[in-house]
Design a protein around this motif. Sequence first.
Motif, short mmCIF file in Angstrom:
data_model
loop_
_atom_site.label_atom_id
_atom_site.label_comp_id
_atom_site.label_asym_id
_atom_site.label_seq_id
_atom_site.Cartn_x
_atom_site.Cartn_y
_atom_site.Cartn_z
N ARG A 14 -2.52 2.06 -9.30
CA ARG A 14 -3.89 2.36 -8.86
C ARG A 14 -4.34 1.23 -7.94
O ARG A 14 -4.62 0.11 -8.39
N MET A 15 -4.39 1.53 -6.64
CA MET A 15 -4.69 0.49 -5.65
C MET A 15 -5.80 0.98 -4.73
O MET A 15 -5.61 1.25 -3.55
N HIS A 61 -6.80 -3.72 -8.51
CA HIS A 61 -5.59 -2.92 -8.66
C HIS A 61 -5.00 -3.10 -10.05
O HIS A 61 -5.10 -4.18 -10.65
N ARG A 89 0.84 -1.21 0.00
CA ARG A 89 0.00 0.00 0.00
C ARG A 89 0.87 1.25 0.00
O ARG A 89 0.46 2.29 -0.50
N ARG A 120 1.74 2.96 -3.49
CA ARG A 120 0.67 3.40 -4.39
C ARG A 120 1.11 4.62 -5.18
O ARG A 120 1.99 5.38 -4.76
#
Length: 497
Positions: free
Chosen positions: A45-46, A52, A24, A27
Motif C-alpha cells: 500500500r503506497m 506506506h 512505485r 505497488r
Amino acid sequence: MKNSAKIPYGIRNNRLVHISQLTRAERGGRCGCVCPECRTPLEARMGDIVRHYFAHARGTRPCAGGTETGIHLAAKQLIADRKEIPIPLLQAVLEAKDSLGYKHTESKVIFPGHDRQPVDDTKLEFSLGDIRPDLIVSLGQIEILVEVAVTHFIDAEKQQRLESRGQRCIEIDLGDIPRNLTPADLEEHVFNYQRAYWIVNPKIEAEQEKLRPRLQQQIEKANKRIAQANIAREQEEQRQREQHVRMEAYFKAQEQKHAELKRQREEEQRRAKEKATEQAEIRRREAEVARQLEAKAERHRQQKTWEQERQQLDLHEMRYLAMELFASCQRIHARSGKVATSTRFCLPMARHNLERDIHKMDLEAIPTAVETRTEYDWMFGVPSREWKLVALLGVVYTRESIKSRYWISIQAIERYLGEFGYQPIVALQRAEQLLNTARYYHILAEDPALMALELLPRPLDAIAEFVGELDNFNMIHLLAAKLDELAFIPKPANSWR
C-alpha cells in the motif's frame, strides 16, 4: 503493544524487504512479498497521503503477528548481514546481608559494553539439541548465542538449560520499540548495547568467586561494627538505667522534702488561721458588746426624744382636729347618699381606658356589683361606679387575669387605682395621719375623739367590700363563661382576695 495490521516488512526471495525499499512500480500485488508470520501474499500500500505499509492481500485472512515477526526476522537478518553484535555490559555482582539485614555489594566490570562488535561468523536458527537460539555468532574460539526479543523473552526454564550448558547468551530487548520504524531506526536500536543483556556468561561466575572473599570480609567488618555498636548501646542503656535510678531516688528525696516543707507551711498557716480566728472572735465579741451598748444608748436617746415629743403634743388641738375631721367625713358620707350616680367619668385617662376595655372585653351590660351602692362608696370623692369600673376592668376582669388564673390581692387593686389617680378624700387622709400619730405616741386611748377616727373607712375596706359584692352577684360565673369562650382548660378560681 497492540498488534497492527500495517506490516512494515515482507519476505521476498527468502529475505526481509522493508516497504521503503520498494519502487512505485512494485505497488499492490506486484511486490511479490509474503507475510513473515503466515506466509500469505501481501500487497504494498503506497498511496500519496497515508504512510506506506504492507497489508494482507484481499481475499486472505489477516494474521495478528505479522508486524512483530517481521521486526524479529529483520533484526536477525541485520545482524547476519552486518556480522556485528552489541556486547552488553559484563559485570560481576555479588550481594549479601549483614546481621541486621542490610545489603552489601561487591562488583567488578569485566567489559564496559560496546554497540558494534565484529564477529567472524553468524548462524541463523541453528539447533543445539533442546536449544534453538535466534543466532549463533563466532568470536574467535568463542560462540555466543543471541536472542532477539520482541514479544517472547527467555523464560526461567530456558535460562536454566543455558546455565547448565555454560553457554554464553545475549538477549536483545526490542519489546518497546515503535512498530513503524525504518530500517535505519531498527539498526540503531539493534546495535545499542544498553538494550542487550547477558543471560549466561561463565566469566561472571568466575569473577563472583573472586569477589566472594572481599564480600565476606566486608560482611565480617560490618558484623563486627554492629556487634561493637550493640555492646556500646547496651552499655549506654545500662548507664541510662543507672542514671534513671539515681534521678528517681533524687526526685523522690526532693518530693519528700517538699512534702515536709508543705506540711510545715500548712501547719503554720493553720495555727496562724486559728490565731486570726480567735482574734477575730475577740474583736467580734468586743464589737457586739459595743454595738449592744450603742443600741442601748440609741434606744435610750430615742425613748428620751419620744418622751420629749410626746410632752410637746397639743392634745387639745389634736382632739379638736379629730372632731372636725370626723364631722367632715360624716357630712361627705351623708351627702354622697343623696347624689345620683354619674354616667360620666372624672379622669380623662380612666374614661379612655374604660371605653376601650369595655369594647375589648365585649361586655353586654355593666355588672350589677358596679352599680350597687355600699357604705364606703364616698371615700374616693367620685361616683362609686367610676372607681369600681376601673378596678374591675383594670385588674379583675382582664384577659391576663382570666388567662393566668392568679388570685388578685386587694393591695393590687388599691395600687392600680392609685396609679390612675384615685386617692381617698383629703379629710380621710388627714384623719389617717392623725390616727397614726396618736398610735405612735400612745395617746389614742386617752381621748374618745381620737378613738372615733378608727371608725372611718380605709381604701382596703372599700375594695374588700367591692370584691365581696362581685362574689355575691356571681361575677365568678361570668368570668368562667368568658374562660369557656377563650377556650381555657383550667377551672375558674373560687374566690378573689
